[in-house]
Design a protein around this motif. Structure first.
Motif, PDB file in Angstrom:
ATOM      1  N   ALA A   1      12.237  44.174 -95.031  1.00  0.00           N
ATOM      2  CA  ALA A   1      12.559  44.493 -93.647  1.00  0.00           C
ATOM      3  C   ALA A   1      11.854  43.507 -92.736  1.00  0.00           C
ATOM      4  O   ALA A   1      10.731  43.085 -93.011  1.00  0.00           O
ATOM      5  N   LEU A   2      12.527  43.117 -91.690  1.00  0.00           N
ATOM      6  CA  LEU A   2      11.946  42.241 -90.695  1.00  0.00           C
ATOM      7  C   LEU A   2      11.584  43.072 -89.481  1.00  0.00           C
ATOM      8  O   LEU A   2      12.431  43.764 -88.924  1.00  0.00           O
ATOM      9  N   ALA A   3      10.344  42.995 -89.063  1.00  0.00           N
ATOM     10  CA  ALA A   3       9.910  43.743 -87.886  1.00  0.00           C
ATOM     11  C   ALA A   3      10.283  42.934 -86.649  1.00  0.00           C
ATOM     12  O   ALA A   3       9.809  41.829 -86.455  1.00  0.00           O
ATOM     13  N   LEU A   4      11.162  43.483 -85.848  1.00  0.00           N
ATOM     14  CA  LEU A   4      11.625  42.811 -84.641  1.00  0.00           C
ATOM     15  C   LEU A   4      11.405  43.704 -83.441  1.00  0.00           C
ATOM     16  O   LEU A   4      11.502  44.911 -83.520  1.00  0.00           O
ATOM     17  N   ASP A   5      11.145  43.063 -82.333  1.00  0.00           N
ATOM     18  CA  ASP A   5      11.094  43.776 -81.075  1.00  0.00           C
ATOM     19  C   ASP A   5      12.313  43.311 -80.293  1.00  0.00           C
ATOM     20  O   ASP A   5      12.311  42.234 -79.702  1.00  0.00           O
ATOM     21  N   ALA A   6      13.381  44.080 -80.320  1.00  0.00           N
ATOM     22  CA  ALA A   6      14.650  43.671 -79.731  1.00  0.00           C
ATOM     23  C   ALA A   6      14.732  43.958 -78.235  1.00  0.00           C
ATOM     24  O   ALA A   6      15.762  43.744 -77.626  1.00  0.00           O
ATOM     25  N   ARG A   7      13.644  44.427 -77.636  1.00  0.00           N
ATOM     26  CA  ARG A   7      13.655  44.683 -76.201  1.00  0.00           C
ATOM     27  C   ARG A   7      13.788  43.405 -75.410  1.00  0.00           C
ATOM     28  O   ARG A   7      14.244  43.396 -74.289  1.00  0.00           O
ATOM     29  N   GLY A   8      13.357  42.299 -75.984  1.00  0.00           N
ATOM     30  CA  GLY A   8      13.375  41.023 -75.277  1.00  0.00           C
ATOM     31  C   GLY A   8      12.105  40.875 -74.469  1.00  0.00           C
ATOM     32  O   GLY A   8      11.443  41.839 -74.129  1.00  0.00           O
ATOM     33  N   ALA A   9      11.746  39.654 -74.164  1.00  0.00           N
ATOM     34  CA  ALA A   9      10.545  39.414 -73.380  1.00  0.00           C
ATOM     35  C   ALA A   9      10.738  38.147 -72.580  1.00  0.00           C
ATOM     36  O   ALA A   9      11.418  37.230 -73.004  1.00  0.00           O
ATOM     37  N   LYS A  10      10.138  38.115 -71.439  1.00  0.00           N
ATOM     38  CA  LYS A  10      10.119  36.905 -70.637  1.00  0.00           C
ATOM     39  C   LYS A  10       8.919  36.087 -71.090  1.00  0.00           C
ATOM     40  O   LYS A  10       7.858  36.623 -71.371  1.00  0.00           O
ATOM     41  N   VAL A  11       9.098  34.794 -71.160  1.00  0.00           N
ATOM     42  CA  VAL A  11       7.999  33.938 -71.586  1.00  0.00           C
ATOM     43  C   VAL A  11       6.891  34.007 -70.547  1.00  0.00           C
ATOM     44  O   VAL A  11       7.119  33.857 -69.356  1.00  0.00           O
TER      45      VAL A  11
ATOM     46  N   VAL B   1       9.438  34.031 -79.047  1.00  0.00           N
ATOM     47  CA  VAL B   1      10.634  34.613 -78.455  1.00  0.00           C
ATOM     48  C   VAL B   1      11.813  33.750 -78.851  1.00  0.00           C
ATOM     49  O   VAL B   1      11.824  32.544 -78.596  1.00  0.00           O
ATOM     50  N   ILE B   2      12.815  34.364 -79.473  1.00  0.00           N
ATOM     51  CA  ILE B   2      14.018  33.646 -79.888  1.00  0.00           C
ATOM     52  C   ILE B   2      15.117  33.940 -78.886  1.00  0.00           C
ATOM     53  O   ILE B   2      15.455  35.095 -78.641  1.00  0.00           O
ATOM     54  N   GLN B   3      15.668  32.888 -78.352  1.00  0.00           N
ATOM     55  CA  GLN B   3      16.789  33.003 -77.424  1.00  0.00           C
ATOM     56  C   GLN B   3      17.970  32.305 -78.098  1.00  0.00           C
ATOM     57  O   GLN B   3      17.912  31.106 -78.357  1.00  0.00           O
ATOM     58  N   SER B   4      19.006  33.052 -78.393  1.00  0.00           N
ATOM     59  CA  SER B   4      20.125  32.463 -79.127  1.00  0.00           C
ATOM     60  C   SER B   4      21.397  32.506 -78.301  1.00  0.00           C
ATOM     61  O   SER B   4      21.613  33.407 -77.498  1.00  0.00           O
TER      62      SER B   4
ATOM     63  N   PRO C   1       2.832  36.515 -85.972  1.00  0.00           N
ATOM     64  CA  PRO C   1       2.575  37.951 -86.015  1.00  0.00           C
ATOM     65  C   PRO C   1       3.620  38.782 -85.284  1.00  0.00           C
ATOM     66  O   PRO C   1       3.803  39.941 -85.600  1.00  0.00           O
ATOM     67  N   GLU C   2       4.305  38.169 -84.292  1.00  0.00           N
ATOM     68  CA  GLU C   2       5.283  38.929 -83.521  1.00  0.00           C
ATOM     69  C   GLU C   2       6.450  38.019 -83.174  1.00  0.00           C
ATOM     70  O   GLU C   2       6.277  36.938 -82.626  1.00  0.00           O
ATOM     71  N   VAL C   3       7.649  38.481 -83.499  1.00  0.00           N
ATOM     72  CA  VAL C   3       8.887  37.741 -83.207  1.00  0.00           C
ATOM     73  C   VAL C   3       9.764  38.658 -82.363  1.00  0.00           C
ATOM     74  O   VAL C   3       9.974  39.816 -82.709  1.00  0.00           O
ATOM     75  N   ARG C   4      10.284  38.109 -81.273  1.00  0.00           N
ATOM     76  CA  ARG C   4      11.158  38.900 -80.393  1.00  0.00           C
ATOM     77  C   ARG C   4      12.473  38.181 -80.203  1.00  0.00           C
ATOM     78  O   ARG C   4      12.519  36.958 -80.176  1.00  0.00           O
ATOM     79  N   LEU C   5      13.520  38.961 -80.024  1.00  0.00           N
ATOM     80  CA  LEU C   5      14.842  38.420 -79.693  1.00  0.00           C
ATOM     81  C   LEU C   5      15.112  38.661 -78.221  1.00  0.00           C
ATOM     82  O   LEU C   5      14.824  39.723 -77.696  1.00  0.00           O
ATOM     83  N   GLN C   6      15.679  37.654 -77.581  1.00  0.00           N
ATOM     84  CA  GLN C   6      16.006  37.806 -76.174  1.00  0.00           C
ATOM     85  C   GLN C   6      17.493  37.640 -75.990  1.00  0.00           C
ATOM     86  O   GLN C   6      18.108  36.795 -76.565  1.00  0.00           O
TER      87      GLN C   6
END
Length: 132
Positions: A41-51, A102-105, A127-132
């Motif tokens: 499992a990949l732990a993702l924070d899909a809420r998104g974040a501003k840099v 933060v990954i922006q795709s 340690p922390e990867v987020r999708l935006q």
């Protein structure tokens, strides 16, 4: 010469019992040999974040990573290969161990490209990867 017609026309029926036994043995073997509880499992924070935005009440450094439809990876406007990305993340983590990536795709990016990029980030130690 006399031919025995009655014996030639009579066939022995094929028994399905050995076939069913083999199927059950194979089923038992594959059930015992499989590991259903080891899903990755990949732990993702899909809420998104501003840099540079506050995360959990405190300001944390963030690295913005852009994925393009042609599978290019951009970090601060510079195209990187997955191996270069891992090296950059490792170096950035030496400076700040709590770095947020933060990954922006683009909408056209395939899911496999996103997951592969996340795999590279996790293997680099992010340690922390987020999708935006």
């Amino acid at each position: 010469m006399r031919l025995d017609v009655a014996r030639r026309g009579r066939r022995h029926p094929i028994s399905l019992t050995p076939l069913i036994d083999v199927v059950f043995i194979l089923l038992l073997f594959f059930m015992l040999a499989s590991h259903f509880d080891q899903w990755r499992a990949l732990a993702l924070d899909a809420r998104g974040a501003k840099v540079g935005a506050a995360v959990s009440g405190e300001a944390r450094a963030a690295m913005l990573l852009r994925l393009h439809a042609d599978a290019r990876i951009d970090l601060s406007g510079e195209s990187l290969t997955p191996a270069q990305l891992e090296q950059r993340v490792e170096r950035a983590l030496e400076r700040d161990p709590e770095l947020v990536v933060v990954i922006q795709s683009a909408p056209e990016v395939e899911l496999q490209t996103i997951v592969s990029t996340i795999d590279h980030l996790v293997s680099a130690g992010a340690p922390e990867v987020r999708l935006q």
